[in-house]
Structure formats: structure tokens, C-alpha cells
Design a protein around this motif. Structure first.
Motif, mmCIF file in Angstrom:
data_model
loop_
_atom_site.group_PDB
_atom_site.id
_atom_site.type_symbol
_atom_site.label_atom_id
_atom_site.label_comp_id
_atom_site.label_asym_id
_atom_site.label_seq_id
_atom_site.Cartn_x
_atom_site.Cartn_y
_atom_site.Cartn_z
ATOM 1 N N GLN A 1 0.831 -1.210 0.000
ATOM 2 C CA GLN A 1 0.000 0.000 0.000
ATOM 3 C C GLN A 1 0.863 1.256 0.000
ATOM 4 O OE1 GLN A 1 -2.716 0.209 3.262
ATOM 5 N NE2 GLN A 1 -3.512 2.205 2.708
ATOM 6 N N ARG A 2 1.952 1.214 0.807
ATOM 7 C CA ARG A 2 2.776 2.406 0.949
ATOM 8 C C ARG A 2 3.565 2.722 -0.300
ATOM 9 N NH1 ARG A 2 5.469 0.787 5.426
ATOM 10 N NH2 ARG A 2 7.406 1.228 4.333
ATOM 11 N N TYR A 3 3.977 1.706 -1.032
ATOM 12 C CA TYR A 3 4.905 1.927 -2.114
ATOM 13 C C TYR A 3 4.254 2.008 -3.482
ATOM 14 C CZ TYR A 3 8.006 0.283 1.608
ATOM 15 O OH TYR A 3 8.665 0.102 2.788
ATOM 16 N N GLN A 4 2.955 2.256 -3.516
ATOM 17 C CA GLN A 4 2.297 2.403 -4.812
ATOM 18 C C GLN A 4 2.871 3.590 -5.555
ATOM 19 O OE1 GLN A 4 -1.840 2.681 -4.090
ATOM 20 N NE2 GLN A 4 -2.113 0.504 -3.684
ATOM 21 N N GLU B 1 10.123 5.958 10.793
ATOM 22 C CA GLU B 1 8.874 5.276 10.459
ATOM 23 C C GLU B 1 7.989 6.157 9.576
ATOM 24 O OE1 GLU B 1 5.092 3.080 12.666
ATOM 25 O OE2 GLU B 1 6.564 4.208 13.822
ATOM 26 N N PRO B 2 7.562 5.688 8.417
ATOM 27 C CA PRO B 2 6.724 6.502 7.532
ATOM 28 C C PRO B 2 5.283 6.581 8.033
ATOM 29 C CG PRO B 2 7.093 4.343 6.569
ATOM 30 C CD PRO B 2 7.901 4.373 7.831
ATOM 31 N N VAL B 3 4.944 7.686 8.657
ATOM 32 C CA VAL B 3 3.590 7.911 9.166
ATOM 33 C C VAL B 3 2.779 8.621 8.087
ATOM 34 C CG1 VAL B 3 2.207 9.022 10.952
ATOM 35 C CG2 VAL B 3 4.463 8.070 11.525
ATOM 36 N N GLN B 4 1.632 8.062 7.747
ATOM 37 C CA GLN B 4 0.799 8.649 6.698
ATOM 38 C C GLN B 4 -0.325 9.490 7.307
ATOM 39 O OE1 GLN B 4 -1.585 6.069 4.122
ATOM 40 N NE2 GLN B 4 -0.870 7.263 2.380
ATOM 41 N N PRO B 5 -0.280 10.813 7.114
ATOM 42 C CA PRO B 5 -1.370 11.656 7.596
ATOM 43 C C PRO B 5 -2.681 11.289 6.909
ATOM 44 C CG PRO B 5 0.561 12.967 7.072
ATOM 45 C CD PRO B 5 0.812 11.601 6.523
ATOM 46 N N GLU B 6 -3.775 11.467 7.594
ATOM 47 C CA GLU B 6 -5.090 11.118 7.057
ATOM 48 C C GLU B 6 -5.350 11.763 5.695
ATOM 49 O OE1 GLU B 6 -8.721 9.307 6.741
ATOM 50 O OE2 GLU B 6 -7.284 9.005 8.372
ATOM 51 N N GLU C 1 -5.538 9.565 0.159
ATOM 52 C CA GLU C 1 -6.122 9.557 -1.179
ATOM 53 C C GLU C 1 -5.304 10.384 -2.168
ATOM 54 O OE1 GLU C 1 -8.640 7.624 -1.797
ATOM 55 O OE2 GLU C 1 -8.746 7.054 0.321
ATOM 56 N N CYS C 2 -4.136 10.835 -1.730
ATOM 57 C CA CYS C 2 -3.332 11.714 -2.591
ATOM 58 C C CYS C 2 -2.402 10.906 -3.485
ATOM 59 C CB CYS C 2 -2.512 12.682 -1.734
ATOM 60 S SG CYS C 2 -1.507 13.827 -2.715
ATOM 61 N N THR C 3 -2.369 11.244 -4.753
ATOM 62 C CA THR C 3 -1.524 10.528 -5.709
ATOM 63 C C THR C 3 -0.044 10.855 -5.542
ATOM 64 O OG1 THR C 3 -1.899 12.290 -7.320
ATOM 65 C CG2 THR C 3 -3.345 10.360 -7.441
ATOM 66 N N LEU C 4 0.270 11.914 -4.776
ATOM 67 C CA LEU C 4 1.668 12.298 -4.597
ATOM 68 C C LEU C 4 2.303 11.636 -3.377
ATOM 69 C CD1 LEU C 4 3.567 14.209 -6.204
ATOM 70 C CD2 LEU C 4 3.161 15.932 -4.431
ATOM 71 N N TRP C 5 1.475 10.954 -2.556
ATOM 72 C CA TRP C 5 1.997 10.394 -1.306
ATOM 73 C C TRP C 5 3.198 9.480 -1.513
ATOM 74 C CZ3 TRP C 5 3.054 9.839 3.578
ATOM 75 C CH2 TRP C 5 3.392 8.579 4.081
ATOM 76 N N SER C 6 3.136 8.616 -2.505
ATOM 77 C CA SER C 6 4.231 7.663 -2.710
ATOM 78 C C SER C 6 5.523 8.349 -3.104
ATOM 79 C CB SER C 6 3.856 6.635 -3.777
ATOM 80 O OG SER C 6 3.618 7.265 -5.014
ATOM 81 N N ALA C 7 5.443 9.588 -3.540
ATOM 82 C CA ALA C 7 6.643 10.326 -3.938
ATOM 83 C C ALA C 7 7.131 11.280 -2.859
ATOM 84 C CB ALA C 7 6.376 11.113 -5.223
ATOM 85 N N CYS C 8 6.217 11.942 -2.129
ATOM 86 C CA CYS C 8 6.646 12.953 -1.144
ATOM 87 C C CYS C 8 6.634 12.431 0.286
ATOM 88 C CB CYS C 8 5.803 14.215 -1.247
ATOM 89 S SG CYS C 8 4.197 14.117 -0.411
ATOM 90 N N GLY C 9 5.879 11.357 0.557
ATOM 91 C CA GLY C 9 5.852 10.789 1.894
ATOM 92 C C GLY C 9 5.274 11.701 2.952
ATOM 93 N N GLY C 10 4.503 12.708 2.551
ATOM 94 C CA GLY C 10 3.917 13.634 3.524
ATOM 95 C C GLY C 10 4.692 14.918 3.683
ATOM 96 N N GLY C 11 5.885 14.980 3.035
ATOM 97 C CA GLY C 11 6.687 16.196 3.115
ATOM 98 C C GLY C 11 7.820 16.090 4.118
ATOM 99 N N ALA C 12 8.475 17.219 4.376
ATOM 100 C CA ALA C 12 9.625 17.253 5.280
ATOM 101 C C ALA C 12 9.195 16.934 6.708
ATOM 102 C CB ALA C 12 10.302 18.622 5.223
ATOM 103 N N LYS C 13 9.891 16.012 7.331
ATOM 104 C CA LYS C 13 9.500 15.567 8.668
ATOM 105 C C LYS C 13 9.593 16.688 9.696
ATOM 106 C CE LYS C 13 11.351 11.052 7.420
ATOM 107 N NZ LYS C 13 12.488 10.115 7.620
ATOM 108 N N ASP C 14 10.667 17.461 9.652
ATOM 109 C CA ASP C 14 10.823 18.517 10.656
ATOM 110 C C ASP C 14 9.749 19.588 10.512
ATOM 111 O OD1 ASP C 14 12.090 20.899 8.990
ATOM 112 O OD2 ASP C 14 13.203 19.118 8.414
ATOM 113 N N ARG C 15 9.377 19.931 9.275
ATOM 114 C CA ARG C 15 8.325 20.945 9.095
ATOM 115 C C ARG C 15 6.993 20.442 9.617
ATOM 116 N NH1 ARG C 15 10.667 22.232 3.890
ATOM 117 N NH2 ARG C 15 9.132 20.915 2.861
ATOM 118 N N ARG C 16 6.711 19.170 9.420
ATOM 119 C CA ARG C 16 5.445 18.599 9.897
ATOM 120 C C ARG C 16 5.377 18.656 11.423
ATOM 121 N NH1 ARG C 16 5.940 13.011 6.811
ATOM 122 N NH2 ARG C 16 4.032 12.430 7.963
#
Length: 445
Positions: free
Chosen positions: A33-36, A364-369, A373-388
Motif C-alpha cells: 500500500q505504501r509503495y504504490q 517510520e513513515p507515518v501517513q497523515p489522514e 487519497e493523494c496521488t503524490l503520497w508515494s513520492a513525497c511521503g507527507g513532506g519534510a518531517k521537521d516541518r510537519r
């Protein structure tokens, strides 16, 4: 950015890797699921094993006979070497309103004087694991013991690539002491010079020093004279990220044959500047990418938007050592609970510290809610960890610059994939933090 360019192999210009030598800690991880792959960007997860049994460049660093595995985003890859950002000076000669490490060095409990024993012990204990050290956090060039330390590390672990980030004081310090200049020429392989404005008056005011601009140019020239790879690093914030200033800074970079690195402002505790506006950041990055080639994009969100996905270095064989001895997994996460150890209180082993909570939590790759459904998730992983974490309080929140958070589309760059230009510089910053580095010349877009 983990960009691997096969030297001497025609046609093999880039091989991008995602991840480092770490294992996911969550039992609920679902790789399928994560690596689509994403249907909304230029990225497609490669398959199979690719062996490059030659001299290769990994993040700009020469490796011999490396074996690498092509993998999707967020998956782990065995990549040798830790990349450490390190600060030893207890003070700085400038008064920047945005300093992200003032809290650490103001409250420093490090031993006074030139007691280098804890530093050298750390290097001896981890010599086989270290790949790069970037000296930053404070203005290390003001401390006489820093030159002794750099020289000693060169003797203990000559394979470690040492670089330094300076506000410009480096050249004057070396001119005042020929011994310091000798250490610099012999040991330092890359220099990052802070320059936020092309206007001397504005830069001096911004940095709180009447000669900040002059010192920055002196150090750029000093590095050029000694043929040391150099970059101009600007803080990307509301006051600096506008076309006239960008144009002036890229012109300065061209004069000194330097790269331009963007350090996007983080809202750390004590920062007196407001976070950069989303629209201004988008406009600034579009201005740059329309005129200049990228050299390295190790910020996962903007790399994905530009069609060049990469993984966030935070927590992946990347560490920060503060002047008080604290060891953290990220440049901007420098307070508890992100402090994993202290080199003054224990002998720190890098391969062991990676298993401590502060590092595991970022790995650990945590996926925000909203990302599910975002098509960019597999490429950006939610963005920069420190900014989040800094903006939203946890990895369960997405990057504050996520386009969809601002009701914007995912095609920041008009559907174009950023043109990547190869560089012979070590690009040490790309190995240990999320950042953006560009060539000074006109791009091929």
C-alpha cells in the motif's frame, strides 16, 4: 538527495535512491500500500536490482565498488556512511533573528576551553561509520580549537569529507593565522557561505553585523582562490524570497562560481520571523526553476513536485551534534524529546543510536489522514518531517506547504520535470538535511 551518477558510464546520468540502512519499526507497515507509484508525477518505482561495480558518486561523494538497490520511495536501502552536522563553538559573532540553534548554544553545558577529548573519542568510535561532517550550528570558525579538531579528524579518519557552513568569518580567521589557513586548505572539502540579500545594507541589518556582507564575499573569493567547492546559502523567508533579490544573489553566485542553496525558514522556538507564505514560496521556486538547473533536491515535498522524488534524510543515517553535546536526528529538532544522547555523558555509537526512539520515530513513515487519497503520497511521503513536527506537532500532520492544504494543484512547475545538473562538489548538505541546491548558470528547461 540520494542521486547516484555513474562516473564514466555513458548514458547512466542518474540513479536515485530512497532511504538508508534502516528497518521500519511498525508491525502494521503495509509495503504494497505504501509503495504504490504515483499517477500524478514523473516518478515510477523502479524494479529489480541494479549493480554499479565502478567508481560512483553518491550525494556527490565518491564511493568505490558500491552495490545499490533500486527501490520505491520510503523503502530502505543499504547505503554506507553516516552524515553528521556538528557545532562546537559556544557562541556566534552575529545576531540573527532567526537562529535555529541559539537555544542549544546559549544553554550549552559543554566544557570550556580546548578540551577535544569527547569529540575525538566520538570520531575514533565511529570512524568506520562516518561519511561526512558539516561544521555548522554556530560560527565554528571563531573558535581556535575548531581548527585543531578538523586537523585531528583528518588524521584519524581521512576518508571523512569535512565541510563548513560559515557566515563569512572564515576568510578573516584564516588571514589572521597562517596555521588556520593551512588546516582549511588541507582538510575542508566544501564551504557553505551565508548570504541572504544582494544588498550589503539589508544583509548586514538582517545578520546583525556591519560587515556581514563584506565577509561573505571575502570568503567566497577565498574559497575560489583555493579551488574549494562553495555554495551561497540564503534563508528563504518573507523578507528574502522575491525576484530582485534572487536575481542579485544568483549573479553573485555566478561571479564566484558557486551553487545557490535555499534554506527554507523553520518556525523553531525563539525565531523572530514569521513562517514563509505558501504563495510566496511557490512563486520563488518557480522563478528559480524557470531560470536555473537544480543540482540537488533533498526536500521530499518539492522534489516530488518537481518530478524528482527523494527521501527525507532525517532519521536515516543523519545526525546532528550540538555545542552542548546533544545528539539529535535532525537539524531543526534540537530539544526533547528529540535528544537521543550526549557525547559528554556517554560514548555514542552511531549504529546503536539509530535504534533509539528519536531516530526510530523519524524513520517510520507515518501517513497523515489527508494523504491517504493523494496521488503524490508515494513520492513525497507527507513532506519534510521537521516541518510537519514544528508546524503541526507530529508526523500525523502533512507538510505545511502541501499544495492541497492550500487548495492548490500538484503541478507547481507546469507539469515539467526539473532538469538536474551534475556537480563535482561533495554536496554534503544534501546528505543530512532537507534542502534545495541550484546551479548559478542559466537552466536547460
Amino acid at each position: 538527495m540520494c542521486a547516484v551518477a555513474a562516473a564514466g558510464v555513458r548514458g547512466a546520468k542518474e540513479l536515485r535512491l530512497a532511504g538508508q540502512n534502516m528497518v521500519p519499526v511498525s508491525k502494521e507497515d503495509d509495503p504494497e500500500q505504501r509503495y504504490q507509484s504515483s499517477g500524478d508525477c514523473a516518478y515510477r518505482p523502479p524494479t529489480g536490482r541494479q549493480r554499479i561495480d565502478q567508481r560512483i558518486v553518491c550525494c556527490g561523494l565518491l564511493r568505490e565498488h558500491a552495490t545499490v538497490m533500486s527501490t520505491p520511495m520510503h523503502q530502505t536501502v543499504d547505503m554506507p556512511g553516516w552524515n553528521v552536522g556538528w557545532g562546537v563553538a559556544r557562541s556566534c559573532n552575529m545576531g540573527c533573528r532567526f537562529c535555529y540553534s541559539r537555544i542549544a548554544h546559549d544553554a550549552s553545558s559543554s566544557p570550556k576551553g580546548a578540551n577535544l577529548a569527547p569529540y575525538l573519542q566520538f570520531v575514533r568510535d565511529n570512524a568506520l561509520e562516518l561519511a561526512t561532517i558539516n561544521w555548522g550550528t554556530t560560527e565554528n570558525t571563531t573558535a581556535g580549537e575548531w581548527y585543531e579538531l578538523v586537523s585531528a579528524i583528518q588524521g584519524i579518519a581521512p576518508h571523512v569529507v569535512q565541510a563548513v557552513t560559515t557566515n563569512g568569518y572564515l576568510a578573516r580567521a584564516c588571514r589572521a593565522d597562517v596555521g588556520r589557513e593551512e588546516v582549511f586548505v588541507r582538510c575542508v572539502r566544501e564551504v557553505d557561505v551565508s548570504l541572504d540579500f544582494c544588498s550589503p545594507e539589508r544583509h548586514n541589518l538582517f545578520r546583525g553585523h556591519p560587515e556581514a556582507f563584506a565577509m561573505a564575499l571575502e570568503t567566497l573569493e577565498f574559497c575560489r582562490r583555493h579551488s574549494v567547492p562553495r555554495s551561497l546559502v540564503m534563508l528563504a523567508c518573507g523578507e528574502t524570497l522575491f525576484p530582485e533579490n534572487l536575481d542579485g544573489l544568483f549573479r553573485i553566485a555566478a561571479h564566484y562560481d558557486a551553487h545557490v542553496r535555499l534554506s527554507i525558514l523553520r518556525p523553531v522556538r525563539g525565531c523572530q520571523l514569521a513562517p514563509l507564505d505558501y504563495g510566496q514560496l511557490r512563486a520563488g521556486l518557480r522563478w528559480i526553476t524557470e531560470r536555473h538547473d537544480a543540482v540537488s533536491l533533498s526536500d521530499p515535498l518539492f522534489a516530488a513536485l518537481a518530478g524528482c522524488p527523494t527521501s527525507d534524510p532525517a532519521g536515516l543515517r543523519s545526525a546532528r551534534i550540538l555545542p552542548n553535546g546533544d545528539v539529535t536526528p535532525c537539524t531543526y529538532l534540537i530539544e526533547p524529546p528529540w535528544v537521543a544522547a550526549n557525547i559528554y555523558r556517554e560514548r555514542v555509537q552511531l549504529n546503536e543510536i539509530g535504534s533509539r526512539w528519536a531516530f526510530r520515530a523519524l524513520r517510520e513513515p507515518v501517513q497523515p489522514e489527508p494523504c491517504r487519497e493523494c496521488t503524490l503520497w508515494s513520492a513525497c511521503g507527507g513532506g519534510a518531517k521537521d516541518r510537519r513536527i514544528l508546524a503541526g506537532g507530529s508526523l500525523a500532520t502533512r507538510d505545511p506547504y502541501c499544495p492541497r492544504l492550500h487548495d492548490d494543484g500538484l503541478h507547481w512547475f507546469s507539469g515539467r520535470t526539473a532538469h538536474m545538473k551534475e556537480s563535482s562538489a561533495p554536496l554534503v548538505h544534501a546528505a543530512y538535511l532537507s534542502t534545495l541546491i541550484f546551479a548559478h548558470g542559466a537552466g536547460n528547461n
